[in-house]
Design a protein around this motif. Structure first.
Motif, PDB file in Angstrom:
ATOM      1  N   GLY A 253       0.969  -1.317  -0.146  1.00 56.00           N
ATOM      2  CA  GLY A 253      -0.057   0.021  -0.064  1.00 56.00           C
ATOM      3  C   GLY A 253       0.730   1.480  -0.077  1.00 56.00           C
TER       4      GLY A 253
ATOM      5  N   TYR B  86      -5.680  -5.004   6.842  1.00 52.47           N
ATOM      6  CA  TYR B  86      -5.466  -3.915   5.671  1.00 52.47           C
ATOM      7  C   TYR B  86      -5.002  -3.466   4.728  1.00 52.47           C
TER       8      TYR B  86
ATOM      9  N   ILE C 127      -6.011  -2.665   0.658  1.00 53.37           N
ATOM     10  CA  ILE C 127      -5.310  -1.912   0.001  1.00 53.37           C
ATOM     11  C   ILE C 127      -5.258  -2.403  -0.575  1.00 53.37           C
TER      12      ILE C 127
ATOM     13  N   ASN D 267      -7.322  -2.739  -3.020  1.00 48.36           N
ATOM     14  CA  ASN D 267      -8.327  -1.251  -4.232  1.00 48.36           C
ATOM     15  C   ASN D 267      -7.619  -0.670  -4.936  1.00 48.36           C
ATOM     16  N   ARG D 268      -5.473  -1.339  -5.354  1.00 46.94           N
ATOM     17  CA  ARG D 268      -5.484  -0.602  -6.108  1.00 46.94           C
ATOM     18  C   ARG D 268      -5.635  -1.510  -7.478  1.00 46.94           C
TER      19      ARG D 268
ATOM     20  N   TYR E  39     -12.641   4.189  -3.315  1.00 52.48           N
ATOM     21  CA  TYR E  39     -11.713   3.956  -1.237  1.00 52.48           C
ATOM     22  C   TYR E  39     -12.348   2.846  -1.023  1.00 52.48           C
TER      23      TYR E  39
ATOM     24  N   SER F 266     -10.818   1.021   2.290  1.00 52.49           N
ATOM     25  CA  SER F 266     -10.588   1.938   3.537  1.00 52.49           C
ATOM     26  C   SER F 266     -11.398   3.032   4.436  1.00 52.49           C
ATOM     27  N   LYS F 267     -11.362   4.067   3.090  1.00 53.03           N
ATOM     28  CA  LYS F 267     -11.830   5.627   4.054  1.00 53.03           C
ATOM     29  C   LYS F 267     -13.341   5.289   4.163  1.00 53.03           C
TER      30      LYS F 267
ATOM     31  N   HIS G  21      -4.206   7.628  10.273  1.00 47.87           N
ATOM     32  CA  HIS G  21      -4.371   7.401   8.828  1.00 47.87           C
ATOM     33  C   HIS G  21      -5.727   8.703   8.703  1.00 47.87           C
TER      34      HIS G  21
ATOM     35  N   GLU H  46      -2.677   5.742   1.634  1.00 47.13           N
ATOM     36  CA  GLU H  46      -4.419   6.545   1.724  1.00 47.13           C
ATOM     37  C   GLU H  46      -4.458   7.582   0.768  1.00 47.13           C
ATOM     38  N   ASN H  47      -4.445   8.953   1.817  1.00 47.25           N
ATOM     39  CA  ASN H  47      -4.005  10.050   1.951  1.00 47.25           C
ATOM     40  C   ASN H  47      -3.170  10.961   1.323  1.00 47.25           C
TER      41      ASN H  47
END
Length: 287
Positions: free
Chosen positions: A26, A145, A149, A152-153, A168, A170-171, A209, A233-234
């Motif tokens: 991630g 987690y 991620i 997600n990617r 996103y 996890s967001k 995060h 993430e951010n």
């Protein structure tokens, strides 16, 4: 061939970066490297979970991750003060708290006085109940987690190909699950209460995060709560310049920094070659 002029670096008095998680899928190491190359800091505070020792694997250590390490050691060799504050994913470094080498040190917390304002900086995992009472559960959650991620990617790669907006996972979970929202609010309140009790005007953390910069008022007083967010993430950090704290967001300047995501001078080197190059900066040799 016409030489491309390098962009001028922004001068920053202090930069606080946390939750990079080098060594995981991630981690956005290329973006972090571009950001680091765009600033000229006097002081760098690495506020925990920079290297993810929990999930470290020899089979996954991309060149970009080594380039981040090399850039940071390059700053140290130039005399820039770099402080590594320990977090939970790099907790084994706590046995080395107090260690100093040149302008580099390892600490559990840092207190700075900037323009007559005191700020207390620490990672924040000390307030995490799962860390205190069930480390195995926290480690399991960390692996889950990281897989989330990675998934997600992959999904966002397909979204890009199909010209659709990124998603996103996890967001979304953090923003929708009541227990997650409560945890974040409780975390911020506890940090604020302790900072006010100890007469700090600012408190800066990482760990959750969740990038943030806001005033928190309690019956005991008011404090400015800061959180440097993450580079998973951010892609955020905290910067101090012109007498104020600022929350930096990579996405706000992605176009300007894009040209810095590749470093021609080192991009052709693998991690082993970068390691040897890094050692040469400190005149060290492997036995």
């Amino acid at each position: 061939m016409k030489r491309v002029k390098s962009p001028r670096k922004r001068k920053v008095e202090v930069v606080v970066i946390s939750d990079v998680h080098l060594g995981t899928y991630g981690c956005h190491a290329k973006e972090l490297l571009a950001y680091l190359k765009s600033i000229k800091p006097k002081k760098v505070i690495l506020n925990g979970d920079i290297i993810d020792i929990w999930q470290f694997s020899k089979s996954y250590w991309p060149t970009a991750h080594m380039q981040v390490i090399k850039h940071l050691t390059g700053l140290i060799s130039k005399g820039v003060e770099v402080t590594y504050i320990t977090g939970n994913h790099d907790e084994m470094l706590r046995k080395f708290v107090g260690f100093r080498l040149s302008s580099f040190s390892i600490q559990n917390k840092v207190v700075l006085e900037l323009d007559d304002q005191r700020i207390w900086i620490f990672h924040g995992d000390v307030f995490d109940v799962t860390m205190q009472h069930a480390k195995w559960l926290a480690r399991l959650g960390a692996h889950g987690y990281d897989l989330l991620i990675l998934l997600n990617r992959l999904v966002n790669f397909m979204c890009h190909k199909l010209h659709r907006e990124k998603v996103y996972f996890s967001k979304g979970i953090k923003n929708r699950v009541k227990s997650a929202v409560k945890f974040i609010n409780d975390f911020e309140t506890v940090c604020a209460d302790l900072a006010i009790e100890n007469q700090f005007q600012y408190v800066a953390c990482g760990h959750i995060h969740q990038p943030e910069m806001k005033e928190i008022t309690t019956p005991k007083g008011t404090v400015t709560y800061l959180n440097s967010g993450d580079w998973v993430e951010n892609l955020t950090s905290l910067e101090y310049y012109d007498g104020q704290w600022h929350l930096y967001k990579y996405q706000d300047e992605v176009a300007e920094l894009h040209q810095l995501t590749e470093a021609p001078a080192v991009a052709s080197l693998d991690s082993n070659a970068l390691f040897l190059d890094l050692m040469s900066e400190f005149n060290l040799k492997r036995a």
